[in-house]
Design a protein around this motif. Structure first.
Motif, mmCIF file in Angstrom:
data_model
loop_
_atom_site.group_PDB
_atom_site.id
_atom_site.type_symbol
_atom_site.label_atom_id
_atom_site.label_comp_id
_atom_site.label_asym_id
_atom_site.label_seq_id
_atom_site.Cartn_x
_atom_site.Cartn_y
_atom_site.Cartn_z
ATOM 1 N N PRO A 50 0.887 -1.030 0.018
ATOM 2 C CA PRO A 50 -0.051 0.044 0.021
ATOM 3 C C PRO A 50 0.852 1.214 0.035
ATOM 4 O O PRO A 50 1.896 1.231 0.795
ATOM 5 N N TRP A 75 -7.432 -1.330 0.542
ATOM 6 C CA TRP A 75 -6.253 -1.848 -0.186
ATOM 7 C C TRP A 75 -6.642 -3.352 -0.474
ATOM 8 O O TRP A 75 -6.986 -3.997 0.674
ATOM 9 N N ASN A 77 -4.884 -7.094 -1.909
ATOM 10 C CA ASN A 77 -3.847 -7.750 -2.316
ATOM 11 C C ASN A 77 -4.301 -8.571 -3.362
ATOM 12 O O ASN A 77 -5.127 -9.508 -3.069
ATOM 13 N N TRP A 86 -0.627 -4.917 -4.632
ATOM 14 C CA TRP A 86 -1.703 -4.216 -3.940
ATOM 15 C C TRP A 86 -2.362 -3.289 -5.006
ATOM 16 O O TRP A 86 -1.758 -2.677 -5.631
#
Length: 105
Positions: A50, A75, A77, A86
């Motif tokens: 991030p 955020w 992944n 990310w």
């Protein structure tokens, strides 16, 4: 006999449709473990972390597998065709319909 067969087929199709749309808790847990399917809905930078360095670019319409999300949900992944990393989630990635929310990392 043909009437019965057509009714059974209709019931089977209805059950198959509902089965695909509504996942049991066990199926949802298995889905999360495998990653949540989705797709980019806009071009987006894929970052190493991030607010980190750019490692790739996601393109509108590309499929992704969402692995997890930050506690605030901003955020995600994910694994994309070009890179893993990310993505700032709001307005970038859409989960497939009927799939569970990604777990918190």
């Amino acid at each position: 006999m043909r009437k019965l067969a057509s009714k059974l087929t209709l019931v089977g199709v209805s059950v198959a449709f509902l089965g695909g749309a509504l996942l049991s808790p066990q199926a949802q847990a298995a889905q999360v473990a495998a990653g949540v399917p989705g797709r980019f809905i806009a071009d987006a930078d894929i970052l190493a972390a991030p607010d980190g360095a750019v490692v790739g670019k996601g393109r509108n319409g590309q499929p992704v597998t969402v692995n997890c999300q930050t506690a605030d949900g901003n955020w995600w992944n994910l694994n994309a065709p070009e890179a893993a990393g990310w993505v700032w989630q709001p307005n970038q990635v859409l989960r497939d319909w009927g799939t569970p929310n990604p777990p918190v990392c």
